[in-house]
Design an enzyme around this catalytic site. Sequence first.
Site, PDB file in Angstrom:
ATOM      1  N   THR A  83      37.309  39.495  44.272  1.00  0.00           N
ATOM      2  CA  THR A  83      38.023  38.918  43.367  1.00  0.00           C
ATOM      3  C   THR A  83      37.390  37.610  42.998  1.00  0.00           C
ATOM      4  OG1 THR A  83      40.013  37.323  43.142  1.00  0.00           O
ATOM      5  CG2 THR A  83      39.247  37.961  45.439  1.00  0.00           C
ATOM      6  N   CYS A 197      38.244  37.724  35.899  1.00  0.00           N
ATOM      7  CA  CYS A 197      39.019  38.163  36.890  1.00  0.00           C
ATOM      8  C   CYS A 197      38.782  39.608  37.203  1.00  0.00           C
ATOM      9  CB  CYS A 197      40.531  37.661  36.355  1.00  0.00           C
ATOM     10  SG  CYS A 197      41.728  38.470  37.285  1.00  0.00           S
ATOM     11  N   GLU A 199      40.798  42.131  37.593  1.00  0.00           N
ATOM     12  CA  GLU A 199      41.806  42.992  36.729  1.00  0.00           C
ATOM     13  C   GLU A 199      41.623  43.077  35.306  1.00  0.00           C
ATOM     14  OE1 GLU A 199      43.095  42.203  40.777  1.00  0.00           O
ATOM     15  OE2 GLU A 199      42.918  40.693  39.188  1.00  0.00           O
TER      16      GLU A 199
END
Length: 231
Positions: A83, A197, A199
């Site tokens: 992350t 990020c 995602e």
Amino acid sequence: MKTIGLIGGMSWESSAEYYRILNQGVRDRRGPTASAKCLLWSFDFSEIERLQHDGDWPALTDRMTDAARRLEGAGADLLLICTNTMHLMADAIQAAVAVPLLHIADPTAKAIRAAGLSRVGLLGTAFTMERDFYRGRLAEKHGLDVIVPEAEDRTTVHRIIYDELVAGRIEPASREAYRAIIARLVDRGAQAVILGCTEIMLLIGPDDSPVPLFDTTALHAAAAVRIALED
């Protein structure tokens, strides 16, 4: 082959991508039956998300350093934080273990520099876009000029990450919102955009941007494969 230790579950949606990219990368280099040697510590992201938004970074640092020590103790030769946001405590994590931590910003910046680019837009959580731990490393260590969206756009980017992407929701309206935000960054001079990020790559791809996109998830995992397979 070195064993890669993954600090994941933030969210598991992107951790699954790390696992896929690592194994595909090893298979591509070593042959059809080869796969990555890796260990995964996976958090319950609901607990992490609550502490993030409560601003309890000391508690988060304790959890992250504990995970790093567990992975090192289990035999990891290299650590990855899966992350961008939690690289806020990268220095503390590295100080807690003897094995190297591969910082997600470094392979990203190297790829941008290799492409001959220097002024980049950054998309990520509000923590990543607004704090200096990430932008500062890109600027000070790699000489990049980093710009972030304006305040309203930062709110939109952050909301879509936490309300949709970490839950596996891919909404066409959110893709259009990101496209518009990218266009505004390009209007301000961005030569490329960092998907900062892990995602965001689930929502946005090359066809959504008039400038190159640098996917931190893919670049981070690919760099780990190269290190793991070094003699």
